[in-house]
Scaffold this motif. Structure first.
Motif, PDB file in Angstrom:
ATOM      1  N   ASN A 260       0.812  -1.220   0.000  1.00 54.09           N
ATOM      2  CA  ASN A 260       0.000   0.000   0.000  1.00 54.09           C
ATOM      3  C   ASN A 260       0.847   1.272   0.000  1.00 54.09           C
ATOM      4  O   ASN A 260       0.380   2.331  -0.416  1.00 54.09           O
ATOM      5  CB  ASN A 260      -0.949   0.020   1.201  1.00 54.09           C
ATOM      6  N   ASP A 264      -0.637   3.736  -2.953  1.00 50.29           N
ATOM      7  CA  ASP A 264      -1.240   4.986  -2.497  1.00 50.29           C
ATOM      8  C   ASP A 264      -0.300   6.144  -2.834  1.00 50.29           C
ATOM      9  O   ASP A 264       0.838   6.187  -2.362  1.00 50.29           O
ATOM     10  CB  ASP A 264      -1.489   4.938  -0.988  1.00 50.29           C
ATOM     11  N   ALA A 292      -4.461  -4.453  -6.145  1.00 52.22           N
ATOM     12  CA  ALA A 292      -4.737  -3.222  -6.889  1.00 52.22           C
ATOM     13  C   ALA A 292      -6.234  -2.995  -7.002  1.00 52.22           C
ATOM     14  O   ALA A 292      -6.720  -1.861  -6.911  1.00 52.22           O
ATOM     15  CB  ALA A 292      -4.097  -3.301  -8.274  1.00 52.22           C
ATOM     16  N   SER A 293      -6.981  -4.078  -7.202  1.00 54.15           N
ATOM     17  CA  SER A 293      -8.442  -3.959  -7.289  1.00 54.15           C
ATOM     18  C   SER A 293      -9.030  -3.495  -5.961  1.00 54.15           C
ATOM     19  O   SER A 293      -9.881  -2.602  -5.918  1.00 54.15           O
ATOM     20  CB  SER A 293      -9.049  -5.309  -7.689  1.00 54.15           C
ATOM     21  N   THR A 296      -8.405   0.271  -5.129  1.00 55.00           N
ATOM     22  CA  THR A 296      -9.182   1.270  -5.871  1.00 55.00           C
ATOM     23  C   THR A 296     -10.684   1.017  -5.754  1.00 55.00           C
ATOM     24  O   THR A 296     -11.467   1.553  -6.532  1.00 55.00           O
ATOM     25  CB  THR A 296      -8.771   1.269  -7.353  1.00 55.00           C
ATOM     26  N   SER A 297     -11.088   0.201  -4.796  1.00 52.54           N
ATOM     27  CA  SER A 297     -12.498  -0.117  -4.595  1.00 52.54           C
ATOM     28  C   SER A 297     -12.946   0.365  -3.223  1.00 52.54           C
ATOM     29  O   SER A 297     -12.131   0.634  -2.345  1.00 52.54           O
ATOM     30  CB  SER A 297     -12.731  -1.632  -4.709  1.00 52.54           C
TER      31      SER A 297
END
Length: 339
Positions: A260, A264, A292-293, A296-297
């Motif tokens: 992260n 980020d 990564a999914s 960004t979720s």
């Protein structure tokens, strides 16, 4: 371009003895012209793996490397990459020394001293920083354990959150329902006004000595510490482990961090690393897609949706009551807003 592992390494990639007395130095092998210290005589698959790592580094290529479970991928990655970095440092130092020796004898001693300092600084900057990323801190702890088993003792930094590293009794005492948020808030409040003695004690602190820990490290070297060791260091020396590791990044040859910190943008920008001159290693890279999914979720509950609908209905009611502001006062009729 990408490089991938295969098992048909050429004969030039086979381990080569660096000494006739191999029995006295069983861990020293040479691959692709780079001497590598290994905890034991590497198996063929490990030699092939390290050769591919060196090939990617020497050719400035991306590499997607795969090897079966239990073949020591982490150990191979660390030894081969750190050996290559050490070789790059040696080459840079040699080049800088050669450049310094070409200076004319008519230079003043002050000028020579200045040039030597600049040469050392340029040499340090020219050596790439190794950034080793893993998904969780528990996986990073395993990497640290593997590093301890090697002969390499690079300047390093293990990054973690305040929640994992804070040792301040007052901050930890005020932890509420959300520990991470509470600790971040209390820490920021104290450090902003320089009221955190642990943070202030870092002024002039040079780091723990190997004698403080049972790591087996030689005097004068930086002991290899994981997050638990850093917390112990903070309690023993009354210093802040969180800010100690942040300060260590500036001079670190090896930076260990969770995914992260890279995904980020704000966290990445807070790390003092020259990304254009860095070797980036993603351990357990099959986790990258899902991470990564997830990064960004976000989740939204039915209660959140109900609250949003209620707010929209309330806004629509206010706009409806004040619609005459949009339509104009005359009966000739201007445009009106209809919801």
């Amino acid at each position: 371009s990408n490089a991938s592992t295969n098992t048909d390494a050429s004969s030039n990639d086979q381990p080569k003895k660096l000494s006739k007395n191999l029995e006295q130095q069983p861990t020293l092998v040479e691959l692709r012209g780079v001497p590598i210290h290994f905890p034991f005589v590497p198996y063929q698959c490990q030699s092939d793996y390290m050769s591919k790592v060196l090939e990617a580094l020497q050719n400035s290529e991306n590499a997607l490397l795969e090897s079966p479970t239990g073949t020591g991928k982490t150990l191979c990655l660390l030894c081969s990459t750190l050996a290559w970095q050490r070789e790059q440092c040696r080459i840079s130092s040699t080049e800088m020394s050669s450049t310094s020796n070409t200076k004319t004898l008519s230079q003043s001693s002050q000028s020579i001293t200045t040039n030597n300092k600049n040469a050392h600084s340029q040499s340090a900057k020219s050596t790439p920083t190794i950034v080793y990323a893993s998904r969780t801190h528990s996986q990073l702890s395993q990497v640290v354990r593997e590093l301890k088993s090697t002969r390499y003792r690079p300047m390093h930094a293990v990054l973690g959150s305040r929640e994992q590293m804070c040792v301040h009794d007052r901050v930890l005492k005020n932890v509420k329902d959300n520990p991470a948020l509470s600790i971040n808030h209390e820490c920021s409040k104290l450090t902003k006004n320089r009221k955190c003695n642990y943070r202030n004690n870092l002024d002039g602190f040079t780091g723990p000595s190997p004698e403080t820990f049972t790591t087996g490290d030689l005097p004068g070297t930086q002991p290899v510490l994981d997050i638990e060791d850093l917390s112990t260091m903070g309690k023993v020396h009354k210093v802040c482990p969180f800010y100690y590791t942040r300060d260590s990044v500036k001079t670190a040859d090896l930076v260990l961090l969770p995914y992260n910190y890279l995904f980020d943008r704000e966290a990445r920008s807070s790390i003092d690393v020259n990304w254009e001159n860095a070797i980036l290693i993603f351990d357990e890279a099959h986790n990258l897609e899902s991470f990564a999914s997830d990064a960004t979720s976000f989740d939204i509950s039915g209660l959140d949706l109900a609250g949003c609908i209620q707010e929209v209905q309330r806004a629509a009611g206010i706009c409806s009551q004040n619609s005459h502001y949009a339509g104009g006062a005359d009966d000739g009729g201007g445009s009106q807003v209809k919801l």
